[in-house]
Structures are given as structure tokens and as C-alpha cells.
Motif scaffolding. Structure first.
Motif, mmCIF file in Angstrom:
data_model
loop_
_atom_site.group_PDB
_atom_site.id
_atom_site.type_symbol
_atom_site.label_atom_id
_atom_site.label_comp_id
_atom_site.label_asym_id
_atom_site.label_seq_id
_atom_site.Cartn_x
_atom_site.Cartn_y
_atom_site.Cartn_z
ATOM 1 N N GLY A 165 -44.759 4.940 -61.868
ATOM 2 C CA GLY A 165 -45.941 4.462 -61.142
ATOM 3 C C GLY A 165 -45.637 3.417 -60.099
ATOM 4 N N THR A 166 -44.367 3.340 -59.668
ATOM 5 C CA THR A 166 -43.986 2.434 -58.579
ATOM 6 C C THR A 166 -43.206 3.226 -57.534
ATOM 7 N N LEU A 305 -60.070 8.783 -54.835
ATOM 8 C CA LEU A 305 -58.918 7.906 -54.663
ATOM 9 C C LEU A 305 -57.694 8.691 -54.222
ATOM 10 N N VAL A 306 -57.481 9.835 -54.836
ATOM 11 C CA VAL A 306 -56.355 10.685 -54.439
ATOM 12 C C VAL A 306 -56.475 11.080 -52.975
ATOM 13 N N HIS A 333 -47.094 -0.116 -55.897
ATOM 14 C CA HIS A 333 -47.497 -0.389 -57.282
ATOM 15 C C HIS A 333 -48.890 0.193 -57.503
ATOM 16 N N GLN A 334 -48.957 1.370 -58.108
ATOM 17 C CA GLN A 334 -50.194 2.149 -58.145
ATOM 18 C C GLN A 334 -51.106 1.748 -59.315
ATOM 19 N N ALA A 335 -51.474 0.474 -59.354
ATOM 20 C CA ALA A 335 -52.315 -0.022 -60.449
ATOM 21 C C ALA A 335 -53.689 0.656 -60.448
ATOM 22 N N SER A 336 -54.317 0.759 -59.303
ATOM 23 C CA SER A 336 -55.657 1.369 -59.239
ATOM 24 C C SER A 336 -55.614 2.845 -59.613
ATOM 25 N N LEU A 337 -54.570 3.537 -59.175
ATOM 26 C CA LEU A 337 -54.432 4.953 -59.510
ATOM 27 C C LEU A 337 -54.245 5.127 -61.012
#
Length: 505
Positions: A165-166, A305-306, A333-337
Motif C-alpha cells: 500500500g505504498t 476514489l478509484v 501512502h494510500q491511507a484513504s484507499l
């Protein structure tokens, strides 16, 4: 070229697992201009439509590439004038022309099962769209090579494990090595693409694979979620549900617009105002619009979001051509995803007990008046008893997949990266959750169809068409028999059940 690489390049297409669905150029390529792609666009690409850059994009990228080269000559740029990760403070000789390829070769380490080719196509299209936006400073030759890879369906071999996820570094480094001619592709790739140090890290700096997997999961789930309306309406008809649970008043009380839409669709499917069998039903029916509205809301949120991220340049560093500098940041850094995917997993998990509730009602004589488990009445007959165990097994798998991946953390590369979003793991869990959800709905469909037929329940005109089509693929056999073929048939028909019955979203 090393001997093992030469061998790999000449593997035949049959050496790799293939999708059951082969690409068919039934539709023209989608146009990519950097403004973003819809889930519908990505579904077309998955099925082989391809993609092409819009007029003017390459001219803009060529101009920005020249500007990025100038910026890089004036200031330190991570991954170009330095190493990466724990090596970020190590300076790279400006005359080192192999630095980019070394980065790609070292970062192309992955493991696990092959990613399906449909998903690989979507990953390539998403990366093409992101690079068509301003920010990467990448060589336009690389972008053209990516466009050609999609056009020729010359796909790289991608594995599922390697990201946290990074940014999907392993997947995109593997893609770059295939473009450079160092790894095999599914179709011939006669003209390799050169990757200098100005393009290696920018190409890798994206979560395109995670986004592609999320896009495929949401597209698949949309079909299943719509079908759940049909299945629930069949169950409601079979047990004489109280329609007030789907009333406009109930929809308004649920607050979220998605729940009101679910209620409206249920009313359209049930139509008649027959006398309910009970003043209140179990939660499987009474709380359906609330639970399913939450699923729809979470699914739509992830889909939006995508789509937004297909139009977003998140490379680190990001070239800001207005200020003429390279900006170092953590946009990868895909925190929201990760949170959005976790939210959908949780929404599916909380809806699962309601599916079990409806299956239980269908099998209970107190709700149907039929023999237990919809058996044929022969003493000791089990009927659909055992499908409850399958549904319960699927629910356990679904709820297991709902453990939030975003709660994980890790410290890597000698402390250079002290956390991760784990969006990649969340989307892996979403794939499993959707599989389990399909199994649960297939079981409910099987029992609801049997109940409607055995009991001779009158249905609305919309449901009559569904029941008639179901009889062609799911003939009713009263006696105990091998149910596996029935379950498999229900699973096959389920995704398309709502098409032509519910209004298009």
C-alpha cells in the motif's frame, strides 16, 4: 542479456495461466488524456478494448520531460541523483547510466499467484492515465511504450505479493523489465523500451495494480449487489414479507440516499400490496435496506476514489512545472484507499448475517408452510439442509476478510519507511469477500427459487420473468439429489440476474 533472461523471453504463451476470457477487440480503444478513467472505461480495457493517448498528450509530455531534466540538473532528485529507501542519502554518479535499470531489476521481486490478465490490462491503463497527467517528468518514449503494450496485448507477468500500500513497486518494475525486453510478454515485444534513471522510479511510483484490483472487484460486486435485490425480493415473496420494510418512509428513515434507492428498487420488484404474513419480519428482511444501503454507499465511495486516482499524479518526487522544482512527498501512502476498501469489506460482512437469516426463513415451515428445508415430504428427507452449512462457511470467510488491513503497521528499509497503508492487502481481502458474498447469494437464490416454485407463490410481473428464466437453468427436482450442480448453476446465473430488470445506475 543474461542467459536465463534470454530463456524467459522465449517462453510460449501456453507456459502461463490464461484467463478464461480471451480479449476481443469488440470496442474501439478508450482515449487517455490524463483527466481520468471511469470504471466502465476500465472494464472495456479489461475485456481487450485497449487504450490510446489523446492528441496533444505526447507533445505536452515531451515539453515537461525537457523541463524535468532541467530541474534535475539544478537540485537533488530522489531516485535519480540518489539511491532509494535506506539508500536515499547515497549520491549516484551523474554519469551512471545503469542506475535506472539496477533500480528496476532490484525492485521487480514478487511472489504469489499470477494476477489475471484482465486485471493486468487495467493496471497498464491506469498507469497510462496517471502518466498522461502532469507530474512524473517521465520520458515520453516510456509512455508510448506503455500505450503500445496495451495495443498489442503484450502483457507482463505480474504476481500478487510485493506491495504493502505504498506504491506497487514490484508490479510496475516487472512491467518495466518486460518493456525493456528482459522479461517475457504474452505477445511478441520486438522493440524494447529504454529506461534511464530519469524514468525508472517515476514509472514505479504508483499504486496502479492495487487500483486495478479494486476496480475489478467493484465492477464485479456491482453486478452481484444488484442481483441481491432480485434474490431478496424472491425470498420476500416466498415468506410473505411485510412490505412496509421497503416503504418510502422506511427509506427516508434510513437517512443515506443509497438505502432509499434500495427501498425504491424493492418496491418496484414486489409491486403488489398483498397482506403481510407478520407484523414484523426478522432482520434479514426488516433491516435489508439499511444493511444493503451501507454496502452500496461503501461500494460507490470506493469506485469514485478509484476513478479519481486514475487522474492523479502521485509520483515521488513530483515535478511541479509551475514552480520549476521537484517536490518530495508521501502521496504514495494510500491511507484513504486502504480505509475505503476496509469499509466495503466491513459493509459486506455486516450484511452477511442477514443473508443467513433469509435462508433460514426459507427453510423454516413457520415462514413458508412447506416441509423443513424445502424437502419433498419423504420421511427423513434433508432437502436444502446442507446448503445452510455452505452459506455459513462462506460467511465465516467473508467476516474473516473484513479484519481491517489498515490496522497493520511495519518498519522497513532500516527505518526509512516506518508505516504502510496495507491497501494492497485490503484489496486481496476484498477479492475473497466478493467470492464469499457470491456463494452466499447463490445459496439464497437456489432456496428462494425452490420455495417460489414449490409453494406456487404469485409474483410480480418483473419477478415472473426472472422465475421463468431461472427454470431453464435451475429445474426443480423435488427428491433429495446432488446439489453441487445446482449451486454452480446458481452461481453462474447470479451476476446477470438484475440486468434488464433493475434500472441502470
Amino acid at each position: 542479456m543474461r542467459e536465463h533472461e534470454q530463456h524467459d523471453r522465449h517462453h510460449s504463451r501456453s507456459d502461463r495461466p490464461r484467463d478464461a476470457h480471451q480479449p476481443v477487440q469488440a470496442e474501439p480503444p478508450i482515449e487517455v488524456d490524463g483527466a481520468g478513467l471511469t470504471l466502465t472505461d476500465l472494464d472495456k480495457v479489461a475485456r481487450g478494448a485497449g487504450a490510446r493517448l489523446a492528441p496533444g498528450v505526447l507533445d505536452r509530455l515531451r515539453r515537461q520531460y525537457r523541463e524535468a531534466r532541467g530541474i534535475s540538473a539544478r537540485q537533488p532528485v530522489y531516485g535519480q541523483s540518489t539511491g532509494v529507501g535506506a539508500n536515499r542519502f547515497v549520491e549516484v554518479d551523474e554519469h551512471d547510466d545503469e542506475h535506472g535499470l539496477r533500480l528496476l531489476r532490484s525492485h521487480a521481486a514478487d511472489a504469489g499467484p499470477h494476477v489475471p490478465e484482465e486485471t493486468v490490462r487495467v493496471m497498464l491503463a491506469i498507469r497510462l492515465s496517471q502518466l498522461a497527467a502532469s507530474g512524473s517528468g517521465i520520458s515520453p518514449d516510456v509512455v508510448q511504450g506503455l500505450e503500445r503494450m496495451l495495443r498489442d496485448d503484450a502483457l507482463p507477468s505480474i504476481r500478487t505479493m510485493g506491495g504493502i500500500g505504498t506504491a506497487d513497486l514490484a508490479a510496475l518494475a516487472s512491467t518495466a523489465l518486460a518493456m525493456a525486453g528482459e522479461r517475457p510478454t504474452t505477445n511478441p515485444w520486438p522493440t524494447p523500451v529504454s529506461f534511464g534513471k530519469d524514468s525508472a522510479l517515476p514509472f514505479m511510483s504508483s499504486s496502479a495494480l492495487t487500483l486495478a484490483r479494486a476496480a475489478r472487484a467493484v465492477t464485479r460486486l456491482r453486478d452481484l449487489e444488484g442481483s441481491s435485490r432480485i434474490v431478496t425480493a424472491l425470498s420476500a415473496t416466498a415468506v410473505g414479507a411485510n412490505r412496509q420494510a421497503f416503504s418510502p418512509q422506511a427509506g427516508r428513515a434510513a437517512v443515506i440516499p443509497a438505502a432509499a434507492r434500495v427501498a425504491e428498487e424493492m418496491r418496484g420488484l414486489l409491486q403488489d400490496e398483498s397482506e403481510p404474513a407478520r407484523i414484523q419480519d426478522p432482520f434479514g428482511l426488516r433491516a435489508y435496506i439499511q444493511a444493503q444501503g451501507a454496502v452500496v454507499d461503501a461500494m460507490d465511495r470506493l469506485g469514485r476514489l478509484v476513478e479519481s486516482l486514475t487522474a492523479t499524479a502521485q509520483e515521488n518526487p513530483l515535478f511541479d512545472f509551475e514552480s520549476q522544482r521537484a517536490v518530495h512527498h508521501g502521496g504514495f501512502h494510500q491511507a484513504s484507499l486502504g480505509l475505503a476498501i476496509d469499509g466495503l469489506n466491513l459493509a459486506l460482512a455486516q450484511s452477511a448475517p442477514l443473508v443467513i437469516s433469509r435462508i433460514t426463513m426459507l427453510h423454516d415451515p413457520a415462514y413458508t408452510g412447506a416441509p423443513p428445508f424445502l424437502a419433498d415430504g419423504t420421511d427423513g428427507s434433508s432437502g436444502h439442509m446442507m446448503v445452510e452449512y455452505i452459506a455459513a462457511s462462506a460467511m465465516a470467510q467473508l467476516r474473516n476478510a473484513a479484519q481491517p488491513a489498515s490496522l497493520n503497521t511495519v518498519v522497513l528499509s532500516q527505518g526509512a519507511e516506518e508505516d504502510a497503508s496495507f491497501a494492497t492487502q485490503a484489496v486481496e481481502q476484498l477479492d475473497r469477500a466478493v467470492d464469499s458474498y457470491q456463494t452466499m447469494l447463490s445459496i439464497e437464490l437456489l432456496s428462494a427459487h425452490r420455495a417460489i416454485s414449490v409453494l406456487g407463490r404469485p409474483t410480480s410481473s418483473s419477478l415472473r420473468r426472472v422465475v421463468a428464466s431461472l427454470r431453464e437453468v435451475l429445474p426443480i427436482v423435488a427428491a433429495d439429489h446432488d446439489l453441487r450442480p445446482d449451486i454452480e448453476a446458481a452461481g453462474r446465473v447470479l451476476p446477470g440476474l438484475a440486468r434488464g430488470v433493475l434500472p441502470e445506475a
